[in-house]
Motif scaffolding. Sequence first.
Motif, short mmCIF file in Angstrom:
data_model
loop_
_atom_site.label_atom_id
_atom_site.label_comp_id
_atom_site.label_asym_id
_atom_site.label_seq_id
_atom_site.Cartn_x
_atom_site.Cartn_y
_atom_site.Cartn_z
N HIS A 17 0.97 -1.11 0.17
CA HIS A 17 0.07 0.23 -0.03
C HIS A 17 0.82 1.01 0.18
CE1 HIS A 17 -2.66 2.57 2.38
NE2 HIS A 17 -3.05 2.08 1.30
N ARG A 22 3.31 7.84 3.11
CA ARG A 22 3.30 6.52 4.05
C ARG A 22 3.43 5.20 2.68
NH1 ARG A 22 0.07 2.05 5.55
NH2 ARG A 22 0.12 1.50 7.76
N ARG A 24 3.92 0.92 3.01
CA ARG A 24 4.05 -0.31 3.09
C ARG A 24 4.56 -0.90 2.53
NH1 ARG A 24 0.97 -4.63 5.04
NH2 ARG A 24 -1.58 -4.47 3.90
N LYS A 26 5.71 -5.08 1.66
CA LYS A 26 6.07 -6.73 2.31
C LYS A 26 7.41 -7.20 1.67
CE LYS A 26 2.76 -9.32 2.17
NZ LYS A 26 2.39 -10.07 4.42
N ARG A 55 8.27 1.37 11.23
CA ARG A 55 7.91 -0.43 12.31
C ARG A 55 8.34 -1.31 11.36
NH1 ARG A 55 2.44 -1.85 12.24
NH2 ARG A 55 1.27 -0.24 11.77
N ASN A 57 7.17 -5.17 10.97
CA ASN A 57 5.89 -6.52 11.62
C ASN A 57 5.93 -8.06 10.90
OD1 ASN A 57 4.08 -7.72 12.44
ND2 ASN A 57 2.15 -5.95 11.89
N ALA A 60 3.39 -9.76 10.36
CA ALA A 60 2.89 -9.84 8.97
C ALA A 60 4.12 -9.85 7.65
CB ALA A 60 2.27 -8.13 9.34
N ARG A 61 5.10 -9.75 7.51
CA ARG A 61 6.09 -9.55 7.46
C ARG A 61 6.24 -8.45 5.96
NH1 ARG A 61 6.81 -14.85 3.96
NH2 ARG A 61 4.41 -15.12 4.69
N SER A 62 6.04 -7.15 7.21
CA SER A 62 5.75 -6.48 5.94
C SER A 62 7.01 -4.92 7.26
CB SER A 62 4.14 -5.54 6.02
OG SER A 62 3.88 -4.93 7.45
N VAL A 64 6.25 -0.42 7.55
CA VAL A 64 5.99 0.31 7.60
C VAL A 64 6.42 1.91 7.30
CG1 VAL A 64 3.56 2.29 7.79
CG2 VAL A 64 3.53 -0.42 8.04
N GLU B 189 -1.73 -16.54 12.54
CA GLU B 189 -1.23 -15.41 12.80
C GLU B 189 -1.14 -14.41 12.16
OE1 GLU B 189 0.27 -17.43 17.08
OE2 GLU B 189 1.89 -16.05 16.02
N GLU B 190 -0.31 -14.65 11.33
CA GLU B 190 -0.53 -13.87 9.49
C GLU B 190 -1.27 -13.29 9.55
OE1 GLU B 190 2.54 -15.33 7.30
OE2 GLU B 190 2.54 -14.82 6.14
N ALA B 193 -2.27 -10.97 11.34
CA ALA B 193 -1.41 -9.38 11.81
C ALA B 193 -1.32 -9.03 9.93
CB ALA B 193 -0.16 -10.13 11.43
N GLU B 194 -2.11 -9.58 9.05
CA GLU B 194 -2.09 -8.69 7.51
C GLU B 194 -3.19 -7.75 7.75
OE1 GLU B 194 0.10 -8.51 5.69
OE2 GLU B 194 -0.94 -7.26 3.65
N GLU B 197 -2.51 -5.08 9.08
CA GLU B 197 -1.92 -3.55 8.31
C GLU B 197 -2.52 -3.43 7.64
OE1 GLU B 197 1.07 -2.71 8.89
OE2 GLU B 197 1.73 -3.90 10.71
N ASP B 201 -3.93 0.88 6.81
CA ASP B 201 -3.60 1.38 5.51
C ASP B 201 -5.20 1.75 5.16
OD1 ASP B 201 -1.76 -1.90 4.31
OD2 ASP B 201 -1.33 0.21 4.92
#
Lengths: 105, 222
Positions: A17, A22, A24, A26, A55, A57, A60-62, A64, B189-190, B193-194, B197, B201
């Motif tokens: 995004h 901003r 984000r 991955k 940041r 995460n 979520a492997r991302s 920001v 969990e992923e 968390a996604e 996020e 967004d």
Amino acid sequence: MNFHKLVDLEKYLDVAHHVPGRIRVKFSPLILTKPAALSAMREHSELPAAITSARVNMTARSVVIEYNPDAIFPDVIEELINGVDKNKKAEIISDLYGKLMKHTA
Amino acid sequence: MSTEHAETEVPQQPNTSQPIMGPDMGQPHFSYTTPGDPYQGAPVSGYVQTDIYGNPLQSGQPIPQPTQQPVYGQPIYGQPVYGQPVYGQPIYGQAVYGQPVYGQPVQQPIQQPVQQPPAAAPNVQEDQIKQFVDLVKNTTEGKADPSSFLSFFNGIDDSFWKGLLVGAGITFACTSKTVRSIFSSGNSEEISAEEAERLEDIKAEEEYKAAQAAKDAQAGKE
């Protein structure tokens, strides 16, 4: 810093995004095995002034990144994201790096 | 040389394990009597019917039928020879020279019993499982009986414990967070968390649009 190697890391990155100010991104955990990525993180542990916050995460492997849209133009970011020419991307990154380091200094 | 037909007599043979073969071709016969034999074929007038004990029957009494003892399936002994009844004769062999004539009773082919499959094992396991379930149920309801527990544990075999351990291991594996994350690649969990996020967004995009709208309005006023 070899910006062409940084461009090669784009295969481990995916922009989820982006709005001006901003972004984000991955990332694949495999990027942590690449020396170019590890050296870039090691050399620039402190954030430049143009980047207001970052940041990560891991779940979520991302990551920001919030940046000053006046210092870093969103169009440049869009070109970096959607562009196909790797040489052009390397130039963009080089310009960004110069501006960010200049602001930091 | 006599021309009269002489009644054929069965030769007196010494006692052997083999049956005496005479003109009757091996058919047992108890027509011989020996000294001391209580069942003497005493000469009587006419045909006298006796009971199994050799006692002459009174008129009117029912004629006892020869008792046929099933020896290995087929009655061999007690068959009359030359029409002579064998009432009063013992079932097994007629003593000749004090020795039994037939040393070995005739045996019929022994039929092998049909082997039934062991059907008890599955029924026993089902009973054990049912008993265990009832024990757990009673315990949860507060009706635990120590004697029933003891009787249950005394009757179970190793296979029950093996099954119990295997089931417990599978249950632990399926419910363990670590194992589930391995098999599901930690997607649960992923994903959450996604989703968080993505909400961030959307929130950031709305803030940007609101800021842009305000900026345009500001610019329009000017």
